[in-house]
Design a protein around this motif. Structure first.
Motif, PDB file in Angstrom:
ATOM      1  N   SER A  95      14.384  -1.690 -10.788  1.00  0.00           N
ATOM      2  CA  SER A  95      14.811  -2.780  -9.904  1.00  0.00           C
ATOM      3  C   SER A  95      14.010  -4.036 -10.228  1.00  0.00           C
ATOM      4  O   SER A  95      12.879  -3.957 -10.708  1.00  0.00           O
ATOM      5  CB  SER A  95      14.567  -2.419  -8.436  1.00  0.00           C
ATOM      6  OG  SER A  95      15.255  -1.245  -8.079  1.00  0.00           O
ATOM      7  N   ILE A  96      14.605  -5.194  -9.942  1.00  0.00           N
ATOM      8  CA  ILE A  96      13.869  -6.440 -10.156  1.00  0.00           C
ATOM      9  C   ILE A  96      13.093  -6.794  -8.893  1.00  0.00           C
ATOM     10  O   ILE A  96      13.332  -6.246  -7.822  1.00  0.00           O
ATOM     11  CB  ILE A  96      14.803  -7.601 -10.573  1.00  0.00           C
ATOM     12  CG1 ILE A  96      15.845  -7.879  -9.492  1.00  0.00           C
ATOM     13  CG2 ILE A  96      15.467  -7.302 -11.899  1.00  0.00           C
ATOM     14  CD1 ILE A  96      16.679  -9.132  -9.783  1.00  0.00           C
ATOM     15  N   MET A  97      12.152  -7.707  -9.040  1.00  0.00           N
ATOM     16  CA  MET A  97      11.332  -8.189  -7.922  1.00  0.00           C
ATOM     17  C   MET A  97      10.547  -7.058  -7.263  1.00  0.00           C
ATOM     18  O   MET A  97      10.381  -7.004  -6.049  1.00  0.00           O
ATOM     19  CB  MET A  97      12.200  -8.907  -6.872  1.00  0.00           C
ATOM     20  CG  MET A  97      13.110  -9.986  -7.426  1.00  0.00           C
ATOM     21  SD  MET A  97      12.226 -11.393  -8.153  1.00  0.00           S
ATOM     22  CE  MET A  97      11.772 -12.285  -6.661  1.00  0.00           C
ATOM     23  N   GLU A  98      10.058  -6.134  -8.079  1.00  0.00           N
ATOM     24  CA  GLU A  98       9.315  -4.996  -7.551  1.00  0.00           C
ATOM     25  C   GLU A  98       7.797  -5.172  -7.761  1.00  0.00           C
ATOM     26  O   GLU A  98       7.337  -6.230  -8.155  1.00  0.00           O
ATOM     27  CB  GLU A  98       9.801  -3.706  -8.208  1.00  0.00           C
ATOM     28  CG  GLU A  98      11.204  -3.279  -7.801  1.00  0.00           C
ATOM     29  CD  GLU A  98      11.277  -2.814  -6.341  1.00  0.00           C
ATOM     30  OE1 GLU A  98      10.255  -2.371  -5.799  1.00  0.00           O
ATOM     31  OE2 GLU A  98      12.370  -2.908  -5.755  1.00  0.00           O
ATOM     32  N   LYS A  99       7.056  -4.095  -7.557  1.00  0.00           N
ATOM     33  CA  LYS A  99       5.597  -4.128  -7.600  1.00  0.00           C
ATOM     34  C   LYS A  99       5.021  -4.742  -8.885  1.00  0.00           C
ATOM     35  O   LYS A  99       4.048  -5.510  -8.804  1.00  0.00           O
ATOM     36  CB  LYS A  99       5.049  -2.707  -7.409  1.00  0.00           C
ATOM     37  CG  LYS A  99       3.528  -2.654  -7.311  1.00  0.00           C
ATOM     38  CD  LYS A  99       3.037  -1.220  -7.154  1.00  0.00           C
ATOM     39  CE  LYS A  99       1.504  -1.177  -7.134  1.00  0.00           C
ATOM     40  NZ  LYS A  99       0.996   0.215  -7.068  1.00  0.00           N
ATOM     41  N   PRO A 100       5.580  -4.450 -10.085  1.00  0.00           N
ATOM     42  CA  PRO A 100       5.006  -5.070 -11.291  1.00  0.00           C
ATOM     43  C   PRO A 100       4.997  -6.595 -11.237  1.00  0.00           C
ATOM     44  O   PRO A 100       4.069  -7.227 -11.750  1.00  0.00           O
ATOM     45  CB  PRO A 100       5.924  -4.560 -12.408  1.00  0.00           C
ATOM     46  CG  PRO A 100       6.421  -3.247 -11.907  1.00  0.00           C
ATOM     47  CD  PRO A 100       6.619  -3.456 -10.424  1.00  0.00           C
ATOM     48  N   LEU A 101       6.016  -7.196 -10.605  1.00  0.00           N
ATOM     49  CA  LEU A 101       6.058  -8.655 -10.485  1.00  0.00           C
ATOM     50  C   LEU A 101       4.924  -9.140  -9.583  1.00  0.00           C
ATOM     51  O   LEU A 101       4.248 -10.122  -9.897  1.00  0.00           O
ATOM     52  CB  LEU A 101       7.415  -9.107  -9.941  1.00  0.00           C
ATOM     53  CG  LEU A 101       7.554 -10.616  -9.662  1.00  0.00           C
ATOM     54  CD1 LEU A 101       7.283 -11.443 -10.903  1.00  0.00           C
ATOM     55  CD2 LEU A 101       8.954 -10.927  -9.108  1.00  0.00           C
ATOM     56  N   ALA A 102       4.709  -8.448  -8.464  1.00  0.00           N
ATOM     57  CA  ALA A 102       3.624  -8.816  -7.551  1.00  0.00           C
ATOM     58  C   ALA A 102       2.268  -8.720  -8.254  1.00  0.00           C
ATOM     59  O   ALA A 102       1.385  -9.570  -8.063  1.00  0.00           O
ATOM     60  CB  ALA A 102       3.647  -7.917  -6.321  1.00  0.00           C
ATOM     61  N   GLU A 103       2.119  -7.698  -9.098  1.00  0.00           N
ATOM     62  CA  GLU A 103       0.853  -7.514  -9.822  1.00  0.00           C
ATOM     63  C   GLU A 103       0.636  -8.627 -10.838  1.00  0.00           C
ATOM     64  O   GLU A 103      -0.489  -9.113 -11.015  1.00  0.00           O
ATOM     65  CB  GLU A 103       0.841  -6.148 -10.504  1.00  0.00           C
ATOM     66  CG  GLU A 103       0.751  -4.987  -9.521  1.00  0.00           C
ATOM     67  CD  GLU A 103       0.778  -3.629 -10.209  1.00  0.00           C
ATOM     68  OE1 GLU A 103       1.093  -3.574 -11.415  1.00  0.00           O
ATOM     69  OE2 GLU A 103       0.485  -2.630  -9.531  1.00  0.00           O
ATOM     70  N   ILE A 104       1.709  -9.022 -11.522  1.00  0.00           N
ATOM     71  CA  ILE A 104       1.606 -10.123 -12.480  1.00  0.00           C
ATOM     72  C   ILE A 104       1.205 -11.404 -11.753  1.00  0.00           C
ATOM     73  O   ILE A 104       0.316 -12.139 -12.201  1.00  0.00           O
ATOM     74  CB  ILE A 104       2.934 -10.325 -13.237  1.00  0.00           C
ATOM     75  CG1 ILE A 104       3.161  -9.173 -14.208  1.00  0.00           C
ATOM     76  CG2 ILE A 104       2.928 -11.660 -13.997  1.00  0.00           C
ATOM     77  CD1 ILE A 104       4.540  -9.143 -14.819  1.00  0.00           C
ATOM     78  N   ARG A 105       1.872 -11.697 -10.629  1.00  0.00           N
ATOM     79  CA  ARG A 105       1.550 -12.913  -9.864  1.00  0.00           C
ATOM     80  C   ARG A 105       0.088 -12.908  -9.429  1.00  0.00           C
ATOM     81  O   ARG A 105      -0.599 -13.932  -9.476  1.00  0.00           O
ATOM     82  CB  ARG A 105       2.484 -13.022  -8.662  1.00  0.00           C
ATOM     83  CG  ARG A 105       3.892 -13.434  -9.056  1.00  0.00           C
ATOM     84  CD  ARG A 105       4.851 -13.441  -7.881  1.00  0.00           C
ATOM     85  NE  ARG A 105       6.144 -14.011  -8.282  1.00  0.00           N
ATOM     86  CZ  ARG A 105       7.254 -13.905  -7.573  1.00  0.00           C
ATOM     87  NH1 ARG A 105       7.253 -13.250  -6.410  1.00  0.00           N
ATOM     88  NH2 ARG A 105       8.380 -14.467  -7.995  1.00  0.00           N
TER      89      ARG A 105
END
Length: 210
Positions: A93-103
């Motif tokens: 899925s998009i906009m998941e935990k990996p995105l939060a970690e990158i931010r």
């Protein structure tokens, strides 16, 4: 810093920027001209084959077809044929935990999101740009960012792009991306402390392409 290491870092920076530009939007006429006129090293390697194929694709391309191909691959109606987001390849899925970690990590590094940039930070173009900015930083910092945010999914992404029905120009882009990021993966796994580990890029005249 010795001249050879400096040249290597410059080449790595430029290749990350080329990949970032190609994945952010359909290639500009300047990019096509740049790719068409590359001097590629004669020694055979995965990188050399990818550069030669991309050079040929650039020579045979036309602007309208490139725009259509990019649209079909990465945007589409609802979604494109290829997903350029780390979250999707790692979680489905998009906009998941990996995105939060990158931010979170980008904030720690002091990187601020440009208001003009539309794609989320786990987009392949954004991450290639981040790596380009880190090439002059400590090797261990580069390794940490790469291993956490690119290594787990770039192979899934490049395979998806390589096998996409609408990929023509972007097939050799997929090969180049996979070959280069695989070299980076090897680079970081061999010895992050050693400045003697040389990365063979196989391109002589990678310079400012914009």
């Amino acid at each position: 810093m010795d001249t050879q290491l400096e040249q290597e870092q410059t080449l790595r920076t430029e290749i990350y920027l080329v990949l970032s530009a190609l994945f952010r939007g359909a290639p500009t006429s300047e990019m096509i001209e740049f790719l068409s006129s590359l001097e590629v090293e004669p020694s055979e390697s995965a990188m050399q084959k990818a550069w030669l194929a991309l050079q040929q694709a650039a020579k045979e391309s036309n602007r309208e077809a490139l725009e259509d191909e990019y649209q079909d691959l990465f945007i589409g109606i609802g979604r494109g044929e290829v997903m350029p987001f780390g979250s999707w390849h790692m979680t489905g899925s998009i906009m998941e935990k990996p995105l939060a970690e990158i931010r979170h990590d980008l904030k720690l590094l002091g990187f601020e999101r440009d208001e003009n940039v539309k794609e989320p930070e786990d987009h392949i173009a954004a991450l290639c740009e981040v790596m380009a900015m880190l090439t002059n930083e400590e090797e261990t910092l580069q390794q940490t960012v790469f291993n956490k945010h690119l290594a787990p999914w770039f192979g899934s992404f490049t395979k998806q792009l390589e096998n996409a029905n609408n990929a023509k120009f972007y097939k050799p882009v997929a090969h180049l991306c996979d070959a280069f990021l695989t070299l980076e993966q090897v680079r970081f796994s061999v010895n992050t402390q050693s400045s003697k580990h040389k990365l063979k890029i196989d391109v002589k005249n990678v310079t400012d392409y914009e």
